[in-house]
Each structure stands twice: as C-alpha cells, then as structure tokens.
Enzyme design. Sequence first.
Site, PDB file in Angstrom:
ATOM      1  N   CYS A   1       0.801  -1.237   0.000  1.00 18.27           N
ATOM      2  CA  CYS A   1       0.000   0.000   0.000  1.00 18.27           C
ATOM      3  C   CYS A   1       0.833   1.286   0.000  1.00 18.27           C
ATOM      4  CB  CYS A   1      -0.990   0.019   1.155  1.00 18.27           C
ATOM      5  SG  CYS A   1      -1.165  -1.510   2.041  1.00 18.27           S
ATOM      6  N   ARG A   9       7.095 -10.820   5.863  1.00 25.41           N
ATOM      7  CA  ARG A   9       6.704 -10.512   7.237  1.00 25.41           C
ATOM      8  C   ARG A   9       7.352 -11.520   8.165  1.00 25.41           C
ATOM      9  NH1 ARG A   9       0.311  -9.210   6.237  1.00 25.41           N
ATOM     10  NH2 ARG A   9       0.690  -7.664   4.603  1.00 25.41           N
ATOM     11  N   GLN A  26       0.946 -11.206  -2.633  1.00 30.32           N
ATOM     12  CA  GLN A  26      -0.468 -10.835  -2.548  1.00 30.32           C
ATOM     13  C   GLN A  26      -0.993 -10.494  -3.931  1.00 30.32           C
ATOM     14  OE1 GLN A  26       0.177  -7.517   0.230  1.00 30.32           O
ATOM     15  NE2 GLN A  26      -1.163  -8.597   1.631  1.00 30.32           N
ATOM     16  N   ASP A  76      -2.673  -8.101  -4.843  1.00 28.38           N
ATOM     17  CA  ASP A  76      -3.058  -6.872  -4.183  1.00 28.38           C
ATOM     18  C   ASP A  76      -3.586  -5.840  -5.172  1.00 28.38           C
ATOM     19  OD1 ASP A  76      -3.321  -5.437  -1.922  1.00 28.38           O
ATOM     20  OD2 ASP A  76      -1.182  -5.127  -1.557  1.00 28.38           O
ATOM     21  N   HIS A 116      -5.146  -1.507  -4.909  1.00 27.84           N
ATOM     22  CA  HIS A 116      -5.649  -0.384  -4.123  1.00 27.84           C
ATOM     23  C   HIS A 116      -6.483   0.497  -5.013  1.00 27.84           C
ATOM     24  CE1 HIS A 116      -2.218  -1.869  -1.762  1.00 27.84           C
ATOM     25  NE2 HIS A 116      -3.121  -1.739  -0.810  1.00 27.84           N
ATOM     26  N   LYS A 174     -14.822  -3.008   6.816  1.00 29.35           N
ATOM     27  CA  LYS A 174     -14.383  -3.957   5.788  1.00 29.35           C
ATOM     28  C   LYS A 174     -15.414  -5.051   5.556  1.00 29.35           C
ATOM     29  CE  LYS A 174     -11.957  -7.076   8.918  1.00 29.35           C
ATOM     30  NZ  LYS A 174     -10.871  -7.996   9.123  1.00 29.35           N
ATOM     31  N   HIS A 228      -8.392  -1.323   0.045  1.00 33.97           N
ATOM     32  CA  HIS A 228      -7.460  -2.440  -0.197  1.00 33.97           C
ATOM     33  C   HIS A 228      -8.312  -3.655  -0.532  1.00 33.97           C
ATOM     34  CE1 HIS A 228      -4.413  -0.480   2.616  1.00 33.97           C
ATOM     35  NE2 HIS A 228      -5.533   0.016   3.067  1.00 33.97           N
TER      36      HIS A 228
HETATM   37 ZN   LIG Z   1      -3.120  -2.516   1.054  1.00 33.47          ZN
END
Ligand SMILES: [Zn+2]
Length: 641
Positions: free
Chosen positions: A337, A366, A384, A386, A388, A472, A518
């Site tokens: 992000c 992580r 991910q 991912d 945004h 969320k 996200h």
């Molecule tokens: Zn994110």
Amino acid sequence: MISITLPDGSVRQYDKGITSMQIALSISEGLARNVLAAEVNGEVWDASRPIEEDSAVKLLTWNDAKGKSTYWHSSAHLLAEALEALYPGTKFGIGPAIETGFYYDVDFGDEPFSSDDFKKIEDKVIELAKTKSEYIRKPVSKADAIAYFTEKGDEYKLDLIKDLPDGSITFYTQGNFTDLCRGPHIPNTGAIKAVKLMSVAGAYWRGDESRKQLTRIYGVTFPKASELTDYLHLIEEAKKRDHRKLGKELELFAFSEKVGMGLPLWLPKGTALRERLVNFLQKAQVKAGYEQVITPHIGHKNLYVTSGHYEKYGADAFQPIKTPQEGEEFFLKPMNCPHHCEIYKTKPRSYKDLPVRLAEFGTVYRYEQSGELHGLTRVRGFTQDDAHLFCRPDQVKEEFKKVIDLVLYVFGALGFDNYTAQVSLRDPNNKTKYIGTDENWALAESSIIEAAAEKNLPTIVEYGEAAFYGPKLDFMVKDALGRKWQLGTIQVDYNLPERFELEYTGSDNQKHRPVMIHRAPFGSLERFVAVLIEHCAGNFPLWLSPEQFIILPISEKYEEYAKKLSDELKDSDICGLIDFRDEKIGRKIRDAEVKKIPYMLIVGEKEATEGLVSVRKHGTGDLGSMSIEEFKIQIIKEITV
Ligand SMILES: [Zn+2]
Ligand SMILES: [Zn+2]
C-alpha cells in the site's frame, strides 16, 4: 417483572430471577432440550443462573460457537471426574475448551500414562455422562476454597486460587467431582453422548519451563455418536488432503532450510499453476479497469514512518537493511500500500480521474516466529494479489459491488460455492477510537451493507470488528470438508490517504482526500493455493492443472506419433507430457492416476494409423477413442473459464 429482549428484537416479561432455561421452556420444550447456556448482556452464563434485571438474552445451542465451547469446557470437567475415579490422587491444572474439543492438564504423580489408557477413560466418561449429573455452581470464600484444595492436596488449584480476589471464586460440582471454575457450563452431563481422546502431550505448568511438566490430554465430545464418526472421518480426509503432503507428492513447492524457514520454493509444476492463477486474475482485472504496477521489494525507512508501519511493527518486523556508505535504512516490504500511495501521488488527480485502481502481484515479507510457520498458510515471504482503489466517497458502493463481482467470479472458477460475507463495522458506542469523519464512516458503512445486499450476498454484520482506519467486508468460504477460511478481504482505509496527504481536485475546484480501498480476492497466492489444494484434494480444475494430459504410448513404436500429438496440443495452449518409460501400459496408467493428471491419452497401432487417441479421464475412466480434433474441442471447451 423484568424485560427480556431476545435476538429477534422481541421483548418478553418474566418474574425477576427467571433462568434462561425457564425462558427457553416458555418458548418451546424442543428448544429447551437443546439449550446449553445463554448469553446474558453479552456474557455467557449457566442456563440455570437467575436473571435479576432487564437483560438481552441469547439462548445458546450446539449451533452457536459459544454454546459449543461451553459444551467442550464442561466435557473437560467430566474427563477430570473420570480420571479421578480411575486414578485416585490425580491432581488437576487447567481444562479449557479449544477450537475443536478441549484438554485437561493433569499430574498423575508417578503413575505411567499413555494413549493405551484412552479406551477405559472414554468408557468411564460415557458411564458418568449417563448419570445426567447437573453442573452446580457455588460461590465460595477464598479461605474455604484454599481449605478445600489443601485438604485434597492439589497444589495447582491452590496456585490458581492465590491470584483470585476473594468474593469472585466459584466452585462447580457435577457427580463426585468439584472443580475451581468461573464457569459457565452446560445444564447436565447427559448432553455428552460421544467422546474421543485424541492425543496426549507434555505441558509445563503455566507454560513455564522451570516448573513441573504435566500431562495434557486432548479430547473431543459430541451430542450424537454420528457426529463423532463424521468428525473422525473429516480428520482422516483432512490428513489425506494436507497441502504440505500433496504439495510434495504433486511436486508443486518445497522448503529448504538453507534458503530459510517459511520461504517457499515454487517448483516448475507449482509455478505453472500459480502463473495460471495470476493470468486468470490479471485478465479479469484488466476488464474491470485495473492498471497493473510493479514496485520494489524493499522501501526506505521514511516510507514506513509515513505509513505508520514503522511505529507499529518496526520492532516485530525483519530488521532494516543498511547501505554501506550512506547508512540509509531500508525495510523488506511488509505490504504494497505505501508504494501504491506514492504512485497515486506521481501526478495531480481530478475527480474525473477517479477511481484509480492500481494492481500488483506484490511479494511481501513478514516476520513470523519459527514455531508459527506452517506449510504455505503461514510463511515469511508471500505474494499478494493486491490492489488499491482510490475513489471519491460517493464511489465506495459502486467499487465494492465491482470487487464483490470479481471475488465471486474467482470463487466460481475455482469451485468455492459456499460462502458468507462478514461486514465489520464500528462499535457504535465508542466512535472516538476510529480515524476519519463520522460522515464518511456512515457513508462507507451503508455503502458496504447496500453493496452486499444488492449482490445478494449472505451477510453477517459484526459491530466493533472494524479496523481503526475503516470498515471492511471479508468472505468466509467453506471448503469441501466444511472448514471455514477467510478469503477475499475488501478494506476501506481513511488512514493512509491522510498520512500520505493524497488529494484530488473536486468539481468544486477544491482539494479533497480520496478514500482508499485495499482488496485481495486470493489473499496471498501461497495461502490460496494451500486452501485450493485441500479443497479439491489436488484434483485441480482442468484449466489450472500444471499437466493437463499425459500421452501413454503402448510401445516405443508409437513415440513419433505421440510427439506429433503432443506438439499439436501444445500449439493450442494445452500442456502435458509423454510417458516414454519402457513400462507396461497398465503401470503407466496407474502412475498417471496417482499424479492426478486429468487426461490420459493412450496411443497404439490403431490410433497411430487412424489419427485417433484413446482417452481416459482421471477419476472417471475410459472415454473411448476419438479424433485428435474432437479431443481438442472437448478439452478447450473445458479449459475456457
Ligand atoms: Zn493494502
Ligand atoms: Zn469449568
């Protein structure tokens, strides 16, 4: 009289001191038979405990998670009673419910104990259960509690009592067994119809290695014998489907201690599968108006100071990488992000440009403790799917609907057809702990709820479960074994746009903050592949199979024809291989079945001369012979998602 509010909002009047069990009886006898406990004003109580004031009451049965855990914890008491009967002098530590079942930590003294003893204990548990002994609650003074366990000689209970304030201590007795416990418990032992002791392990008292090691006995109980049978079958099936086992057998991924724990190595077949997932989603995302971006695997410390990650996770993350000359500090990217926020800022944005949808298959790192690592589901490096979305507040609902469409498209293509949406909102009584304006929150929350309703999603709303930076929606997916997985989170964020000072120019010519969303339909490729392997037991949908066909020549004579056939299929983007081994055809078929290759193409004299293939399908059997063209049409139809 007091007013009792039930979960459906109805209010009933009862005499003061009514119990939840009596309330259940006043509704129906059938319901009362199934009541295990009750939630009274949010706290789980014994169904027999009198209610003295106006209250919200939810009756708990086996179908409620809290009902189940009360049932399993009560079973731990019953196990203790059985152990005390069979092994007099046994001392008891703690006996909580766990996700499935319960355990009790006990000290058998010098008495040897092994799983060979399970059967006789199980028999005793059932014998005691049949007495239908009530679990009776009794408040005791600290002095009396100490006296009781001193007399009994149980130093573990005494150690627990030591920390309890006088006036808060309760004993529970069922049959011949009394335990120190704050409860709650089920009404009586009669509800426990089936028991299985699962395993035995060592456990230090209070988790402290310098203290005595107790024997931890794990068990599970059910209200019906058939449920125990189903559960044991499920465990067997889950073992067979374990993605770590299948991942190895199907040569999908591996781990190497030299490379590092929790860092998966994707083998060629696993990579082929993963690439197909990526291509599939990328294609759908392009259609849905996403733009693909790529960002580096590390980021400057300042990036994470701005995003807040440094302050929040810095100490618990992989430690910084330093440049040798300038002494600058970089961190392995824990999320994509912050990088995407900087991409948003590369040029001025107007209200007409929004939404901006930036997607990246971004690999992040992580730190997880080594003991927490587990196959592909808990790793230290993962990718991910991912994206945004940066949008105006009035676009949140439309964007949610589009993401829901995308997630459902993904689930559909992969055979996940049992899901619910969980919407996490603010705690309405404590609005101050959330960042962002009240107006934006209200709009985002109603947008999410409306989007879910308009998409006909079965939805559960949870108050107080939102992150401090936004509400969320999570998809809870049930796999083929009925296990629940959280996949496909869509998260609103008011925090990062603020921290990165993101802006767009509105139609009023003023600067405004965009809302950031996200979203990751798979979550991570690693975890998703793990779930997928266990869901389909390694029998992937054809379009995902790393090897869609295997050609099995009956003898060396037909290798040329096999190669020609293979090339022709590969030209149509159908991939597979040829079994050139000098083995009997029966053996080749068996081996291909073990590898779960969807199509086996057997070629011999007849096929080679007439341009045919003899087709076998994994798990189905012989489909007869057909022309290459016919087979191609059939397989392409099946591959097209
Ligand atoms: Zn994110
Ligand atoms: Zn208890």
